[in-house]
Design a protein around this motif. Structure first.
Motif, short mmCIF file in Angstrom:
data_model
loop_
_atom_site.label_atom_id
_atom_site.label_comp_id
_atom_site.label_asym_id
_atom_site.label_seq_id
_atom_site.Cartn_x
_atom_site.Cartn_y
_atom_site.Cartn_z
N ALA A 4 69.10 55.47 99.05
CA ALA A 4 70.13 54.70 98.35
C ALA A 4 71.15 55.65 97.73
CB ALA A 4 69.51 53.83 97.27
N ILE A 5 72.44 55.32 97.89
CA ILE A 5 73.48 56.14 97.27
C ILE A 5 74.03 55.48 96.02
CG2 ILE A 5 74.12 57.35 99.38
CD1 ILE A 5 76.47 55.38 99.66
N ALA A 6 73.82 54.17 95.90
CA ALA A 6 74.24 53.42 94.70
C ALA A 6 73.51 52.08 94.74
CB ALA A 6 75.75 53.21 94.69
N VAL A 7 73.24 51.54 93.55
CA VAL A 7 72.58 50.24 93.47
C VAL A 7 73.40 49.35 92.56
CG1 VAL A 7 70.50 49.00 92.78
CG2 VAL A 7 70.30 51.25 93.83
N ALA A 8 73.71 48.15 93.06
CA ALA A 8 74.46 47.15 92.30
C ALA A 8 73.44 46.20 91.66
CB ALA A 8 75.40 46.39 93.23
N TRP A 9 73.35 46.24 90.34
CA TRP A 9 72.28 45.49 89.68
C TRP A 9 72.53 43.98 89.64
CZ3 TRP A 9 72.99 42.94 84.96
CH2 TRP A 9 74.16 43.26 84.27
#
Length: 181
Positions: free
Chosen positions: A25-30
């Motif tokens: 994962a390079i970014a996680v949108a919560w």
């Protein structure tokens, strides 16, 4: 890519759930509960969104070749833009000569290289790719504002006495702005 149920932390052993194998994962949108990842293949690299609950995979866009080589990413506060740093294919190397009295070493050498970089955005819904800033500095530490979806913070690496360190740029236009003058 795994998830951990933190609601049981301290009461039982953490339970890991595999969401996607061989994925980083390079970014996680919560809010949307999507993890963004770059999938590399023979025909190039694709930015995908993986839903953490359903495990559904959504293709966001095929990344330009050099953008896929970057390793700095952030997602903005309304989850509409993924921001990245990568080598700039349209830029020209502009080497610098360090001032006398420098400490030498890898920090100074990387700073002096003058490698072209770009900061870009990807619209997480439409896949639109936009370069918003180009420079020849060692660009790093990309962050997005927790309240303003257009505000992006980044820094210039290198020997502190040779560069201006902390900058902001807006995803909706305008030049980069030095924070400490």
């Amino acid at each position: 890519l795994v998830t951990v149920d933190l609601t049981t932390l301290g009461r039982s052993e953490p339970k890991l759930e595999l969401i996607a194998a061989n994925t980083r994962a390079i970014a996680v949108a919560w809010r949307s509960r999507e993890a963004y990842s770059v999938r590399r293949g023979e025909e190039g690299s694709t930015l995908v969104a993986i839903h953490l609950d359903t495990k559904a995979v959504r293709e966001v866009m095929k990344l330009p070749a050099l953008a896929a080589r970057g390793n700095q990413f952030a997602i903005n506060c309304d989850e509409s833009l993924l921001v990245g740093i990568a080598p700039d294919p349209e830029g020209k190397v502009i080497p610098r000569v360090p001032p006398k009295g420098g400490a030498g070493g890898t920090l100074e050498a990387q700073w002096a290289a003058g490698t072209p970089k770009m900061i870009y955005t990807v619209n997480t819904k439409t896949g639109e790719f936009r370069v918003i800033h180009r420079e020849n500095d060692w660009t790093n530490h990309l962050q997005c504002s927790p309240t303003d979806p257009q505000q992006i913070l980044f820094c210039h690496e290198g020997p502190w006495h040779f560069n201006d360190r902390t900058w902001t740029v807006r995803a909706d236009g305008g030049p980069a702005r030095l924070l400490h003058e």
